[in-house]
Write a protein that holds these residues in place. Structure first.
Motif, PDB file in Angstrom:
ATOM      1  N   THR A 103       0.831  -1.204   0.000  1.00 14.35           N
ATOM      2  CA  THR A 103       0.000   0.000   0.000  1.00 14.35           C
ATOM      3  C   THR A 103       0.864   1.252   0.000  1.00 14.35           C
ATOM      4  O   THR A 103       2.015   1.212   0.451  1.00 14.35           O
ATOM      5  N   GLN A 104       0.320   2.335  -0.521  1.00 12.80           N
ATOM      6  CA  GLN A 104       0.994   3.636  -0.466  1.00 12.80           C
ATOM      7  C   GLN A 104       0.522   4.424   0.764  1.00 12.80           C
ATOM      8  O   GLN A 104       1.073   5.465   1.091  1.00 12.80           O
ATOM      9  N   LYS A 105      -0.518   3.907   1.446  1.00 11.62           N
ATOM     10  CA  LYS A 105      -1.062   4.624   2.607  1.00 11.62           C
ATOM     11  C   LYS A 105      -0.255   4.297   3.857  1.00 11.62           C
ATOM     12  O   LYS A 105       0.493   3.324   3.890  1.00 11.62           O
ATOM     13  N   ASP A 106      -0.460   5.119   4.896  1.00 11.66           N
ATOM     14  CA  ASP A 106       0.205   4.854   6.174  1.00 11.66           C
ATOM     15  C   ASP A 106      -0.812   4.347   7.184  1.00 11.66           C
ATOM     16  O   ASP A 106      -1.824   5.004   7.441  1.00 11.66           O
ATOM     17  N   PHE A 107      -0.529   3.175   7.740  1.00  9.01           N
ATOM     18  CA  PHE A 107      -1.397   2.603   8.771  1.00  9.01           C
ATOM     19  C   PHE A 107      -0.637   2.579  10.097  1.00  9.01           C
ATOM     20  O   PHE A 107       0.557   2.273  10.122  1.00  9.01           O
ATOM     21  N   SER A 108      -1.325   2.908  11.189  1.00 14.00           N
ATOM     22  CA  SER A 108      -0.663   2.812  12.491  1.00 14.00           C
ATOM     23  C   SER A 108      -0.702   1.346  12.951  1.00 14.00           C
ATOM     24  O   SER A 108      -1.471   0.542  12.433  1.00 14.00           O
ATOM     25  N   LEU A 109       0.122   1.022  13.920  1.00 14.27           N
ATOM     26  CA  LEU A 109       0.218  -0.365  14.401  1.00 14.27           C
ATOM     27  C   LEU A 109      -1.140  -0.834  14.921  1.00 14.27           C
ATOM     28  O   LEU A 109      -1.788  -0.133  15.706  1.00 14.27           O
ATOM     29  N   ASP A 110      -1.553  -2.011  14.459  1.00 13.95           N
ATOM     30  CA  ASP A 110      -2.832  -2.618  14.878  1.00 13.95           C
ATOM     31  C   ASP A 110      -4.068  -1.829  14.444  1.00 13.95           C
ATOM     32  O   ASP A 110      -5.164  -2.044  14.960  1.00 13.95           O
ATOM     33  N   GLN A 111      -3.886  -0.897  13.492  1.00 14.59           N
ATOM     34  CA  GLN A 111      -5.052  -0.149  12.990  1.00 14.59           C
ATOM     35  C   GLN A 111      -5.994  -1.115  12.260  1.00 14.59           C
ATOM     36  O   GLN A 111      -5.555  -1.984  11.509  1.00 14.59           O
ATOM     37  N   GLN A 112      -7.290  -0.919  12.496  1.00 13.24           N
ATOM     38  CA  GLN A 112      -8.282  -1.744  11.798  1.00 13.24           C
ATOM     39  C   GLN A 112      -8.211  -1.454  10.300  1.00 13.24           C
ATOM     40  O   GLN A 112      -8.096  -0.300   9.887  1.00 13.24           O
ATOM     41  N   CYS A 113      -8.241  -2.517   9.493  1.00 12.54           N
ATOM     42  CA  CYS A 113      -8.179  -2.321   8.040  1.00 12.54           C
ATOM     43  C   CYS A 113      -8.988  -3.412   7.347  1.00 12.54           C
ATOM     44  O   CYS A 113      -9.384  -4.404   7.974  1.00 12.54           O
ATOM     45  N   TRP A 114      -9.237  -3.186   6.072  1.00 13.85           N
ATOM     46  CA  TRP A 114      -9.941  -4.186   5.266  1.00 13.85           C
ATOM     47  C   TRP A 114      -9.140  -4.430   3.998  1.00 13.85           C
ATOM     48  O   TRP A 114      -8.734  -3.483   3.324  1.00 13.85           O
ATOM     49  N   LEU A 115      -8.910  -5.699   3.699  1.00  7.80           N
ATOM     50  CA  LEU A 115      -8.258  -6.053   2.447  1.00  7.80           C
ATOM     51  C   LEU A 115      -9.365  -6.398   1.447  1.00  7.80           C
ATOM     52  O   LEU A 115     -10.168  -7.303   1.691  1.00  7.80           O
ATOM     53  N   ALA A 116      -9.451  -5.629   0.352  1.00 10.06           N
ATOM     54  CA  ALA A 116     -10.485  -5.860  -0.664  1.00 10.06           C
ATOM     55  C   ALA A 116      -9.842  -6.523  -1.874  1.00 10.06           C
ATOM     56  O   ALA A 116      -8.927  -5.960  -2.481  1.00 10.06           O
ATOM     57  N   ILE A 117     -10.309  -7.731  -2.208  1.00 13.00           N
ATOM     58  CA  ILE A 117      -9.743  -8.470  -3.344  1.00 13.00           C
ATOM     59  C   ILE A 117     -10.874  -8.935  -4.249  1.00 13.00           C
ATOM     60  O   ILE A 117     -11.837  -9.556  -3.786  1.00 13.00           O
ATOM     61  N   ARG A 118     -10.731  -8.641  -5.535  1.00 14.04           N
ATOM     62  CA  ARG A 118     -11.717  -9.085  -6.515  1.00 14.04           C
ATOM     63  C   ARG A 118     -11.571 -10.600  -6.736  1.00 14.04           C
ATOM     64  O   ARG A 118     -10.439 -11.099  -6.807  1.00 14.04           O
ATOM     65  N   PRO A 119     -12.700 -11.314  -6.877  1.00 11.43           N
ATOM     66  CA  PRO A 119     -12.638 -12.781  -7.031  1.00 11.43           C
ATOM     67  C   PRO A 119     -11.787 -13.246  -8.213  1.00 11.43           C
ATOM     68  O   PRO A 119     -11.153 -14.292  -8.152  1.00 11.43           O
ATOM     69  N   GLU A 120     -11.737 -12.443  -9.296  1.00  5.50           N
ATOM     70  CA  GLU A 120     -10.957 -12.882 -10.465  1.00  5.50           C
ATOM     71  C   GLU A 120      -9.460 -12.825 -10.200  1.00  5.50           C
ATOM     72  O   GLU A 120      -8.650 -13.363 -10.968  1.00  5.50           O
TER      73      GLU A 120
END
Length: 373
Positions: free
Chosen positions: A280-297
């Motif tokens: 990712t190009q974003k900055d996440f803090s330690l243990d920050q809640q996140c969602w991984l979005a992946i297309r089925p294809e």
């Protein structure tokens, strides 16, 4: 010479045709449009997309002049159109019901607005002939609306709307009444007509596939707010929120906690499961809640463990066979269901996998988009 890519929104010297400036619309206590700022450019085919009640039709009705903003203003070609009545705007609207006159022929329906404007007979005949040719309705010119098909009626309504050469054409769910196959054909016809006339089209739809097919850019709306405004490919590949990822197309959403180092993120997501890897190009803090979005294809399915940065094992719960593709719903030990899609390139005498099979799913560390909300 390479063709210039049409992207006026990326050119700081381009002036927008339509500019919503901090527009809010309230009906009593209900806020239908919440502080929206949006620019739409000349020759765009722009789609307002969202579920029922998200505010997309209210935005369009304000452009047409049927509603006025509670706050903010709307500019058309630099002019504040708030005080301009609907019939004096260089804007035309095509309604979902088409609103054709049943007692008038196709020719007379198309000519109606021009006659109202007091155009001379020669001008009207020339313009209607152009519109009949453009919408391929020449041989139906003398028929009444009930004597032609739904798709043809749709084209008559379009020809009538374009006859007055508006700067801007508003289309409210224009293909809603057509069956799927005809709708798909008509989408390409609409794009073709829009390109030939150079008119700016703004379409309101709840059909994501339609928006993604016809539009130069799409505005995804929810509860009176713009969630994301971008080209169809960017909205699909790089949604900016869980809402947009989920609304557009099919997606797997895996919730977890982020552990980031540089542009690599480990997503801690299920007890007893190794972390998932993402970039990712974003900055996440330690243990920050996140969602991984992946297309089925982008998820592969195999009998053996694949060589991939992310691998999970599960059992096939469901199979959706759609002719050209099969979507496998695979349940993981955590209970989460992940969808994987495969193209059916060969005729299937026998499926590779069937219900209850244990399979491996795999995807790369760049296949998904990491989202924070």
């Amino acid at each position: 010479m390479p063709q210039k890519i049409f992207a006026p929104w990326d050119d700081p010297t381009e002036k927008p045709l339509i500019s919503f400036q901090n527009v809010t619309k309230r009906f009593g206590d209900f806020t239908a449009i919440d502080n929206v700022s949006l620019d739409i450019f000349t020759r765009e085919f722009f789609a307002l997309l969202g579920p029922s009640g998200c505010g997309k039709t209210t935005l369009m009705r304000m452009l047409a002049g049927f509603e006025t903003p509670t706050e903010g203003k709307i500019l058309l070609a630099g002019q504040d159109i708030g005080p301009v009545p609907p019939n004096k705007r260089a804007v035309n609207m095509m309604f979902q019901s088409y609103a054709l006159f049943p007692h008038l022929s196709v020719y007379e329906n198309i000519a109606f607005g021009l006659k109202r404007e007091g155009k001379d007979k020669g001008t009207i005949e020339t313009r209607v002939a152009e519109m009949l040719k453009l919408t391929r309705l020449e041989k139906f010119r003398n028929r009444k609306p009930h004597q032609i098909s739904g798709g043809q009626r749709q084209r008559v309504a379009l020809a009538r709307s374009l006859a007055k050469a508006p700067k801007l054409l508003l289309l409210d769910e224009p293909l809603g009444a057509l069956d799927r196959k005809l709708r798909e054909e008509t989408q390409f016809e609409l794009m073709d007509i829009q390109e030939k006339t150079g008119t700016t089209f703004v379409i309101v739809t709840h059909d994501q596939e339609e928006a993604m097919t016809v539009a130069s850019r799409v505005a995804v709306m929810d509860e009176g707010k713009l969630m994301q405004v971008s080209t169809p490919d960017r909205i699909y590949e790089t949604p900016n929120s869980v809402y947009v990822a989920d609304f557009i197309g099919d997606v797997n959403l895996i919730e977890g906690k982020a552990h980031q180092s540089g542009d690599n993120v480990q997503v801690i997501w299920a007890e007893g499961q190794p972390p998932l890897m993402a970039k990712t190009q974003k900055d996440f803090s330690l243990d920050q809640q996140c969602w991984l979005a992946i297309r089925p294809e982008k998820v592969s399915i195999s009998a053996e463990r694949p060589q991939a940065p992310n691998t999970v094992q599960g059992k096939i719960l469901d199979i959706a066979y759609l002719g050209n593709i099969s979507t496998y719903h695979v349940q993981l030990p955590s209970g989460q269901v992940i969808k994987a899609q495969e193209a059916n390139t060969r005729r299937i005498a026998r499926r590779t996998f069937t219900w209850e099979d244990e399979v491996w799913l795999g995807w790369t560390d760049t296949a998904g988009v990491l989202l924070e909300k």
